[in-house]
Design an enzyme around this catalytic site. Sequence first.
Site, mmCIF file in Angstrom:
data_model
loop_
_atom_site.group_PDB
_atom_site.id
_atom_site.type_symbol
_atom_site.label_atom_id
_atom_site.label_comp_id
_atom_site.label_asym_id
_atom_site.label_seq_id
_atom_site.Cartn_x
_atom_site.Cartn_y
_atom_site.Cartn_z
ATOM 1 N N ASP B 11 -57.668 55.556 17.756
ATOM 2 C CA ASP B 11 -58.798 56.033 17.780
ATOM 3 C C ASP B 11 -59.475 55.723 18.706
ATOM 4 O OD1 ASP B 11 -57.240 57.957 16.008
ATOM 5 O OD2 ASP B 11 -57.761 57.374 15.070
ATOM 6 N N ASP B 130 -49.493 69.872 14.730
ATOM 7 C CA ASP B 130 -49.792 69.522 13.485
ATOM 8 C C ASP B 130 -48.907 70.261 12.331
ATOM 9 O OD1 ASP B 130 -51.723 67.411 13.877
ATOM 10 O OD2 ASP B 130 -53.183 68.622 13.805
#
Lengths: 199, 264
Positions: B11, B130
Site C-alpha cells: 500500500d 470487491d
Amino acid sequence: MIAIVDYGMGNLRSVQKALQYVGAQAEIVSQIEDVKKATHIVLPGVGAFGDAMKNLHAAGLVDPIVQAIEQGRPFLGICLGLQLMFSESEEMGTHLGLDVLPGHVRKFPEGERVPQIGWNQVSVQKETPLLDGVPDGSYFYFVHSFYVDAKEQKDVVGLTDYGIDYVSVAGRGCAYGVQFHPEKSQDAGLKLLKNFSQF
Amino acid sequence: MLAKRIIPCLDVKNGRNVRGVKFSADVDAGDPIELAQRYDAEGADELVFYDITASAEKRDIVGELVRRVSEVVFIPFTVGGGVRTFEDIRTIIEGGAEKASINSAAVHTPELITQGAESFGSQAIVASIDAIRRVDEKQPDVLHWEVVINGGRTDTGKGALEWAEELVDRGAGELVLNSIDADGTKDGYDIELNRMVSELVDVPIVASGGAGGPEDMYEVLSKGQASAALAASIFHYEHYSIPEVKAYLAERDIVVRPKVSIGL
C-alpha cells in the site's frame, strides 16, 4: 548498440531497462536507418499478429530486419516478436510473418486457461549460447494465447508444457525468439539478456 | 507446468509504503522500492502496488513510482488504486508496469476496460472486484455476492458472478477477487467465491482478502481454483516469508516457482 524496435506494439521501456541493468547499451528506435546500423536487434511486442505485421510494413522495417537476420546480426524476438519470425499466423485470419523460420502460429487447444499468464518452465532441447548459465527447467514469465508450431526440429531450442509441449525458445544461427518475457523473468531472464548482449 | 503465483501487495501513499511494516535495519520499510526489491529477492512471483494517494498530483506520483520500480525490479508488477481514466492506465503501462488494475472506475465507466484492452492488450488490464456475501431472500440456499465500491462503502446492486463475466467480455485479462467479508480477518480467503468465478470465466483469478497463513493460500489455490494468491499483512509483518509459504505449498503438490539465484 542494441536496437529495440518500436513499431507501436506495446511498451518497450521494461526491455530497455533490463538490458541496461545487465550492462548493455540499448536504444528504442523506430527509423529504418537505426535498424540498419544496429549491432543487435530486439523485436519485442504484445498484441495482434496482423496489426504487428501491418505496422512493420508501414514503417518500412520488414526488409531491414530480415536483411539483418540474413547477415547474421544477433536478433532476439520477444513474445509476439518470436511469433513474427515464423511463416504465418492463424490469429484472426491468416497473416504472413517475417518467415525467417518455417512454421505456423496457432491458438492453444481447449483445456487450459487462455491466455496463459504466469511462470512456467523451459526444458532445454539444444545447447545454445543464449541459455549459457541458465539451468535447464528454469521458470520464465509468460503471457500469451498463441504458440509457434515450428516445422523443423533443428530450430527448437526450448519447450514448455501448457496442456501441450510447445516451442518457447526457437533459434537458428544468431537469430533467436523467446515466447516468454525475459525482462520480467528475474535472474533467469536477465542472464539470457546478458548472454544475448555479449554476442 | 504453469506455477501458482504468490503476490505481495504494497500500500503506497505519496510514494511511500504506508502499511505498518516491521522490517529490520537493512530495509527502509517506508520505501516501496526497497521493499519491492526485498520481495523480489525472496521469490515473489509478482507485485501489486496499491496507491492510495488522494491529491491532484496523484498521476505524477504514480508515474514516478512506476518508473523507479521498473529500473530495479525485473518481475511483473501491477498498479491499482484510483485508476479512473485512460490516461491513468497509460501512465502505468508506459512507465513499465505489466498491468493496471481497475476497480470502482469499471463500475462507473465499463468502457474503460475495453478501451484499455484495445490499446494495451487484455494482458495489461486487470479488473478488481470487491465482493460481499448477501442472502437473497427468494433463494436463501444459493450463494450470492454483491459488488461494492469505494472500499466497500457503496453498494452497486450488481451480482459478482455476472459482473465477472461482463468484465472478461469487455476485455479484462485477469480478475482480482477481493472478499470484503474476509478482508483483514486473517480467517482465510472466500473459497466459494474464487471457485465459482474460476469455473465461470477463462481468465486467471487472483484471490485477495483474508490470508492468515500458508494454509489459506493452499485452500484457495487448490479448492478455490485460483491462479494466484495475494496478501499484504502476513508478509509485511513478517508472520510468514515468501520462501516459507512456497515450501508449504510445494510439500502439498502445488506447483510453485522455486527461488533460484543465477550469477550474472
